[in-house]
Design an enzyme around this catalytic site. Structure first.
Site, PDB file in Angstrom:
ATOM      1  N   ASN A 160       0.881  -1.172   0.000  1.00 29.52           N
ATOM      2  CA  ASN A 160       0.000   0.000   0.000  1.00 29.52           C
ATOM      3  C   ASN A 160       0.915   1.218   0.000  1.00 29.52           C
ATOM      4  O   ASN A 160       1.431   1.620   1.037  1.00 29.52           O
ATOM      5  CB  ASN A 160      -0.898  -0.035   1.236  1.00 29.52           C
ATOM      6  CG  ASN A 160      -1.857   1.142   1.297  1.00 29.52           C
ATOM      7  OD1 ASN A 160      -1.794   2.053   0.485  1.00 29.52           O
ATOM      8  ND2 ASN A 160      -2.738   1.129   2.279  1.00 29.52           N
TER       9      ASN A 160
ATOM     10  N   LYS B  17       3.176   0.951   3.229  1.00 32.85           N
ATOM     11  CA  LYS B  17       2.811  -0.141   4.145  1.00 32.85           C
ATOM     12  C   LYS B  17       2.949  -1.451   3.396  1.00 32.85           C
ATOM     13  O   LYS B  17       2.649  -1.522   2.198  1.00 32.85           O
ATOM     14  CB  LYS B  17       1.353   0.016   4.606  1.00 32.85           C
ATOM     15  CG  LYS B  17       1.183   1.044   5.692  1.00 32.85           C
ATOM     16  CD  LYS B  17      -0.131   0.852   6.422  1.00 32.85           C
ATOM     17  CE  LYS B  17      -1.171   1.818   5.923  1.00 32.85           C
ATOM     18  NZ  LYS B  17      -2.423   1.768   6.660  1.00 32.85           N
TER      19      LYS B  17
ATOM     20  N   ARG C 117      -2.635  -2.101  -3.295  1.00 29.63           N
ATOM     21  CA  ARG C 117      -3.846  -1.309  -3.058  1.00 29.63           C
ATOM     22  C   ARG C 117      -3.714  -0.013  -3.856  1.00 29.63           C
ATOM     23  O   ARG C 117      -2.777   0.751  -3.677  1.00 29.63           O
ATOM     24  CB  ARG C 117      -3.989  -0.973  -1.583  1.00 29.63           C
ATOM     25  CG  ARG C 117      -5.216  -0.115  -1.314  1.00 29.63           C
ATOM     26  CD  ARG C 117      -5.103   0.664  -0.037  1.00 29.63           C
ATOM     27  NE  ARG C 117      -6.222   1.600   0.106  1.00 29.63           N
ATOM     28  CZ  ARG C 117      -6.145   2.744   0.744  1.00 29.63           C
ATOM     29  NH1 ARG C 117      -5.022   3.135   1.293  1.00 29.63           N
ATOM     30  NH2 ARG C 117      -7.198   3.529   0.835  1.00 29.63           N
TER      31      ARG C 117
ATOM     32  N   HIS D 232     -12.944   3.128   0.329  1.00 34.91           N
ATOM     33  CA  HIS D 232     -13.035   2.074   1.354  1.00 34.91           C
ATOM     34  C   HIS D 232     -13.745   0.828   0.818  1.00 34.91           C
ATOM     35  O   HIS D 232     -14.257   0.015   1.593  1.00 34.91           O
ATOM     36  CB  HIS D 232     -13.800   2.546   2.608  1.00 34.91           C
ATOM     37  CG  HIS D 232     -13.093   3.593   3.414  1.00 34.91           C
ATOM     38  ND1 HIS D 232     -13.750   4.660   3.987  1.00 34.91           N
ATOM     39  CD2 HIS D 232     -11.789   3.758   3.730  1.00 34.91           C
ATOM     40  CE1 HIS D 232     -12.888   5.426   4.625  1.00 34.91           C
ATOM     41  NE2 HIS D 232     -11.682   4.895   4.476  1.00 34.91           N
TER      42      HIS D 232
ATOM     43  N   LEU E 168     -15.489   3.426  10.209  1.00 39.03           N
ATOM     44  CA  LEU E 168     -15.133   4.628  10.965  1.00 39.03           C
ATOM     45  C   LEU E 168     -13.683   4.555  11.389  1.00 39.03           C
ATOM     46  O   LEU E 168     -13.292   3.706  12.202  1.00 39.03           O
ATOM     47  CB  LEU E 168     -16.024   4.765  12.215  1.00 39.03           C
ATOM     48  CG  LEU E 168     -17.542   4.783  11.982  1.00 39.03           C
ATOM     49  CD1 LEU E 168     -18.281   4.891  13.300  1.00 39.03           C
ATOM     50  CD2 LEU E 168     -17.930   5.920  11.039  1.00 39.03           C
ATOM     51  N   GLY E 169     -12.870   5.430  10.820  1.00 39.80           N
ATOM     52  CA  GLY E 169     -11.474   5.566  11.206  1.00 39.80           C
ATOM     53  C   GLY E 169     -11.108   7.018  11.023  1.00 39.80           C
ATOM     54  O   GLY E 169     -11.971   7.891  11.063  1.00 39.80           O
TER      55      GLY E 169
ATOM     56  N   ARG F 247     -10.989  15.720   8.086  1.00 40.64           N
ATOM     57  CA  ARG F 247     -11.764  16.135   6.912  1.00 40.64           C
ATOM     58  C   ARG F 247     -13.150  16.583   7.326  1.00 40.64           C
ATOM     59  O   ARG F 247     -13.762  16.006   8.224  1.00 40.64           O
ATOM     60  CB  ARG F 247     -11.891  14.985   5.906  1.00 40.64           C
ATOM     61  CG  ARG F 247     -10.582  14.564   5.281  1.00 40.64           C
ATOM     62  CD  ARG F 247     -10.823  13.464   4.245  1.00 40.64           C
ATOM     63  NE  ARG F 247      -9.598  12.728   3.984  1.00 40.64           N
ATOM     64  CZ  ARG F 247      -9.520  11.401   3.887  1.00 40.64           C
ATOM     65  NH1 ARG F 247     -10.608  10.657   4.013  1.00 40.64           N
ATOM     66  NH2 ARG F 247      -8.367  10.816   3.652  1.00 40.64           N
TER      67      ARG F 247
ATOM     68  N   ILE G  39     -12.133   3.176  14.700  1.00 47.65           N
ATOM     69  CA  ILE G  39     -13.116   3.701  15.652  1.00 47.65           C
ATOM     70  C   ILE G  39     -14.303   2.745  15.753  1.00 47.65           C
ATOM     71  O   ILE G  39     -14.767   2.415  16.843  1.00 47.65           O
ATOM     72  CB  ILE G  39     -13.599   5.110  15.222  1.00 47.65           C
ATOM     73  CG1 ILE G  39     -12.442   6.103  15.245  1.00 47.65           C
ATOM     74  CG2 ILE G  39     -14.739   5.587  16.105  1.00 47.65           C
ATOM     75  CD1 ILE G  39     -12.768   7.452  14.610  1.00 47.65           C
TER      76      ILE G  39
ATOM     77  N   GLU H 110      -8.440  -5.525   4.978  1.00 46.75           N
ATOM     78  CA  GLU H 110      -8.291  -5.188   3.563  1.00 46.75           C
ATOM     79  C   GLU H 110      -7.122  -5.919   2.921  1.00 46.75           C
ATOM     80  O   GLU H 110      -7.177  -6.302   1.752  1.00 46.75           O
ATOM     81  CB  GLU H 110      -8.121  -3.671   3.428  1.00 46.75           C
ATOM     82  CG  GLU H 110      -9.384  -2.906   3.816  1.00 46.75           C
ATOM     83  CD  GLU H 110      -9.146  -1.435   4.072  1.00 46.75           C
ATOM     84  OE1 GLU H 110      -9.433  -0.634   3.174  1.00 46.75           O
ATOM     85  OE2 GLU H 110      -8.675  -1.087   5.175  1.00 46.75           O
TER      86      GLU H 110
END
Length: 397
Positions: free
Chosen positions: A10, A17, A90, A179, A208-209, A240, A330, A385
């Site tokens: 990624n 990553k 990704r 996502h 949710l992150g 954001r 989250i 993912e």
């Protein structure tokens, strides 16, 4: 040792990553991160058998290549380079061109680069990661998995913006959503948990992150999602703004704000950080709330209200609802945020299972509420993912 390991990459503009994943079990064999690319403090770190190692990156102008070369040496040292069967990447934006995972060749790479206008921070970095990996692993097949692909099943009424059709024809302006890999994964896991074929199941998936989005999933397919042409739309996020009146942009520019300042503010200084005036991290918001911080309390209330409002509106495209799925950092871990969202959904009849909600954290899945009104549940499913990228890469082999 299994021979179905996939190296998942990624690649960001200043980071990379990576993970070596067993595509059969989903187990992480190695996970790692290269970060601060382009800066003197550039480092690469990895975790193997519970032990973390970190070292500096010294190559001045080719940090992505250096990081991937280091990964090559690492898998060689650990002795499972012969077990890696593919490299999965990704890629954030596939536009309308890519509707599923695809094997990368020169033509595909050129298409990914040509979509850079739609994701200027992400697609060029993804292309750099692909080029570096192709150089490092010339004999391995490479695959691209797109964040936008899952949402390509949205009907035209859901993805069309209410603007001049010329903007769509000329510039591709429409809702794309992101996502997708996460929403795809948790919807499949939720169907298994409910012992129902995913082709007959309808979900509202809530990721949710630091980035956050909601997706309406009908019969296993995305039919609407909250992120839009860019990941700035939809829910309030860590930094954001999410949805706002576009007239605000014109207003600020008339006040002398530059375009860069406006979008830097909306992308990096809004959301939890902007409303609280304190932090972009949900954990910090909750701690400050306990200490009576008014900005943190307001940020918590705005966030949970907006998530609940989106969930309610996403009943519209569905024929029925089997489950609301919470996922992401989250969504998987924050008990107070889930609890408040469920309270805001009281008209839909959701009653929290307090013990279930407490238990479904820190990697544990579970049902956290039920609605007799809808015959539906709310559940938590940890996303994975990287496993999707590994699985889809192996499937295409």
């Amino acid at each position: 040792m299994s021979n179905s390991f996939v190296l998942v990459i990624n690649s960001g503009s200043s980071s990379l990553k990576f993970a070596v994943i067993d595509a059969n079990s989903g187990d992480d064999i190695v996970t790692g991160l290269g970060e601060c690319f382009g800066m003197p403090e550039a480092v690469i770190s990895w975790k193997y058998n519970g032990e973390k190692t970190e070292e500096a990156i010294t190559a001045p102008d080719s940090h992505h290549q250096h990081a991937i070369d280091r990964i090559v040496a690492l898998v060689d040292t650990l002795g499972f380079n012969k077990d890696i069967v593919a490299v999965g990447h990704r890629i954030v934006h596939g536009g309308e061109k890519f509707t599923s995972t695809i094997r990368i060749d020169e033509e595909v790479l050129a298409e990914i680069e040509s979509l850079s206008d739609l994701a200027p921070l992400h697609n060029p970095a993804g292309a750099i990661g692909i080029e570096a990996a192709m150089k490092a692993f010339p004999s391995l097949p490479q695959f691209a998995v797109f964040d936008t692909a899952f949402h390509q099943t949205m009907p035209q009424k859901a993805f069309t913006g209410a603007v001049s059709n010329e903007l769509y024809k000329e510039y591709g302006i429409r809702r794309y959503g992101f996502h997708g890999t996460s929403h795809y994964f948790v919807s499949r896991e939720a169907a298994k948990m409910l012992d129902k074929p995913v082709e007959e199941a309808s979900f509202i998936s809530v990721h949710l992150g630091n980035g956050a989005s909601v997706c309406a999933i009908e019969n296993g397919e995305s039919v609407d999602t909250s992120m839009g042409f860019t990941p700035l739309a939809g829910l309030m996020m860590g930094t954001r703004s999410g949805d706002l009146d576009p007239g605000i942009i014109e207003f600020l520019m008339k006040k002398g704000w530059s375009q860069e300042k406006v979008f830097d503010t909306l992308n990096k200084k809004s959301g939890f950080l902007g409303v609280s005036g304190l932090t972009s991290d949900a954990r910090g918001i909750l701690e400050a709330m306990e200490d009576g911080h008014e900005g943190a309390k307001l940020a918590f209330e705005v966030f949970t209200y907006r998530v609940a409002k989106y969930i309610g509106s996403y009943m519209i495209p569905l024929s029925h609802l089997d489950a609301i799925i919470f996922t992401g950092g989250i969504g998987e871990n924050s008990l107070p945020i889930r609890r408040e969202i469920l309270k805001n959904l009281n008209l839909l009849g959701f009653v929290e299972d307090e013990k279930g909600n407490e238990d479904a954290r820190f990697g544990a899945a579970g049902i956290i509420a039920k609605s007799e009104v809808l015959g539906a549940v709310a559940m938590v499913i940890p996303t994975n993912e990287e496993f999707v990228i590994a699985q889809q890469s192996v499937e295409l082999l």
